[in-house]
Write an enzyme that holds these catalytic residues in place. Sequence first.
Site, mmCIF file in Angstrom:
data_model
loop_
_atom_site.group_PDB
_atom_site.id
_atom_site.type_symbol
_atom_site.label_atom_id
_atom_site.label_comp_id
_atom_site.label_asym_id
_atom_site.label_seq_id
_atom_site.Cartn_x
_atom_site.Cartn_y
_atom_site.Cartn_z
ATOM 1 N N GLU A 55 29.290 54.210 40.424
ATOM 2 C CA GLU A 55 29.817 55.443 39.820
ATOM 3 C C GLU A 55 29.811 56.623 40.764
ATOM 4 O O GLU A 55 30.796 57.355 40.867
ATOM 5 C CB GLU A 55 29.002 55.839 38.578
ATOM 6 C CG GLU A 55 29.363 55.121 37.309
ATOM 7 C CD GLU A 55 28.739 53.747 37.257
ATOM 8 O OE1 GLU A 55 27.975 53.416 38.175
ATOM 9 O OE2 GLU A 55 29.037 53.023 36.307
ATOM 10 N N HIS A 124 22.890 53.924 25.887
ATOM 11 C CA HIS A 124 24.320 53.914 25.620
ATOM 12 C C HIS A 124 24.702 54.934 24.567
ATOM 13 O O HIS A 124 25.812 54.911 24.066
ATOM 14 C CB HIS A 124 24.773 52.523 25.159
ATOM 15 C CG HIS A 124 24.882 51.542 26.283
ATOM 16 N ND1 HIS A 124 23.796 50.902 26.806
ATOM 17 C CD2 HIS A 124 25.959 51.109 27.001
ATOM 18 C CE1 HIS A 124 24.195 50.098 27.792
ATOM 19 N NE2 HIS A 124 25.494 50.216 27.927
#
Lengths: 319, 481
Positions: A55, A124
């Site tokens: 990322e 998450h």
Amino acid sequence: MFEALREALIEEMKLDPTVCVMGEDVGHYGGSYKVTKGLAEMFGDLRVLDTPIAENSFTGMGIGAAMKGLRPVVEGMNMGFLLLAYNQISNNCGMLHYTSGGQFKIPVVIRGPGGVGRQLGAEHSQRLESYFQSIPGLQMVACSTPYNAKGLMKAAIRSENPVVLFEHVLLYNMKEKIPDEEYICCLEEAEMVRPGEHVTILTYSRMRYHVMQAAKTLVNKGYDPEVIDIRSLKPFDLHTIGNSIKKTHRVLIVEECMRTGGIGASLRSAIIDNFWDYLDAPIMCLSSQDVPTPYAATLEDATVVQPAQIVAAVEQICQ
Amino acid sequence: MAATSFTAAKFLAPVAARSGGERAPPLPAGASSSSFARAMRRGGAHHPRLRTALAVSSDVLAGNKAQAAAANPAVTREEALELYEDMVLGRVFEDMCAQMYYRGKMFGFVHLYNGQEAVSTGFIKYLNQADCVVSTYRDHVHALSKGVPARSVMAELFGKATGCCRGQGGSMHMFSAPHNLLGGFAFIGEGIPVATGAAFAAKYRHEVLKQSGPDGLDVTVAFFGDGTCNNGQFFECLNMAQLWKLPIIFVVENNLWAIGMSHLRATSDPEIFKKGPAFGMPGVHVDGMDVLKVREVAKEAIDRARRGEGPTLVECETYRFRGHSLADPDELRKPGKDYFPVSFYFFASLVKFLVLTRLSGEMENGIKASLAKFVAMLKMASNIVLMKTDEKSHYAARDPITALKKYIIEENLATESELKSIEKKIEDVVEEAVEFADASPHPPRSQLLENVFADPKGFGIGPDGKYRCEDPKFTQGTAQV
């Protein structure tokens, strides 16, 4: 909603060949939430780039590409993963236009699903809007309906500023009829959801639906709430918000991010700074608990704001 | 050139794909019998994407000092003078920065490049205007080599509005859009993904936008240090660059020190160039104190990238003569015990001075000459002693500027006086840069918010319904949203 986002991407990529997408599984897999489904077949593997799991580096790559004339849309498979890209988002995305003295612009869109889902576990279920809000040079918007999702995505891609577009995991299957003609939503404007007289309820993203559910109950009890979806998390649309406060004199903020240092905290300060004289009651702010989102369903429900709490809060404010 | 010296030809050997028919090289004794190992022995039939990439090391690394100092690649007079001028500019500029810093004209963290000029000049002078350079906080000389005027860089360092970044970036954030200098980054490793993005954009322009330059792809060169090579962004970008064959060269300026952390104490395998083949790209080690050798490697790497053959990892062995920054006391790189040679040298110089001031006429010339020889001998002796005890002197003896000067004169490419006139010209340029920076205005308050957003609508809509940026005085106001 995922189709609306997809339509926006396709339209913008057809209009402007410098618009490209990069992220994990956006190409051949079609995106974890189907937002980029079919795009790789349409536009090719370079324009819809499947990245390795890096990322920080691929966000930085998007920023470097933007400095050299492209308009990347960087997807975080889950917003939480963008924590790994925080270095690039803060130091480069937000700052490079300024430190270069205006020589390089960074028209990236950083988007992805965040928010508390259905028992996805703590990592998450993160809300990064509060973490990113201090970064100077960044704009943040949160979409909540298929209509504003498409409009905001198009506006974000066309903007010369770096924009972070917050989507919500639970809203991707929302359905709504949207216009065939092209339209764009303004990045800096809030959306009037339900005009009213008694109290201003400011919200965004998924909490809009909890607020509207609470509004039904409130209307039955005789209240008339004005609901505004602030949409623009940074900067705040103080005009729409201000006009509402001048009318109702009471404010309730309902948000999903954590209480500490959240969007609500900043919004509260901004309202106090600008509209103190118009308030008849202290501003109430309902946020998620400062807790890593638990897995268990009962605990997870207790972490976020539920419609019953919203009803109780309005009753309290309007006493 | 001797067969054992580092040659460009070695480096040119193509990256060989291992197809199904070829046999894999034998595994070392004691190899495991895992399925992966068995597949390797079968010749890579299960791994069609396995490649052999080159790791090429220079003679310096091999300890072959004679070869290292021997035959340099050919260079024309114009090229040699261009390289010389650029390196002298870098050196004189950095020395002036030190002066200005201690005089209170420059502030904060300033990192000087003295000693590493060969790397910057060797690579950047081979690039076009359209090629991009990405650097670190040690970026003044990269900016100068890329063509940013010395006065713009100096004004930026002084924090004046005429600086290349309007005074908003400072020493560690040099940017120039016209020269394609994409920064200037304060955190190490941060610029590598940006460089990868610039290379990606070059490939995108060629393949998607069908905008091709006559020479091939626009190349990006990313400069960073040995410390950065232990950072995740380095490895992640090596992977992506090779995966998509991006036109980028990763240049490691290995000066052995990351502030006070020795490279050998921080890195499990200190031979950085070997990390290139792990990702499938060539890894090359070059003597970073020799600009001609750096230039040879740069040519190969840049031409390769332009042809679309992908990235290269180049490790330049170099050294910074000064501390990490002007605030660094630089105590860990203490010179060795050198009292004896230094005092001897001093004594000899004193004798020379005393004798010469008491001589006159023809006698003076003869005695002057022999005294000069004697002193030079002592200096060499002291250097040899110091070399054995001291890293700093070892590299000082390999000063890239002195080396190129020696080469130019020995090869009769130019005379000493021509080189002196270049040095004088550069001194004038740098003096003028200081005067310009001194005379330039400080940024006014109205500049504060001008460049926060490319589109100032990002400051939002105020309570009155108008965009904040519609107020002409808003840029000097408060940055609140």
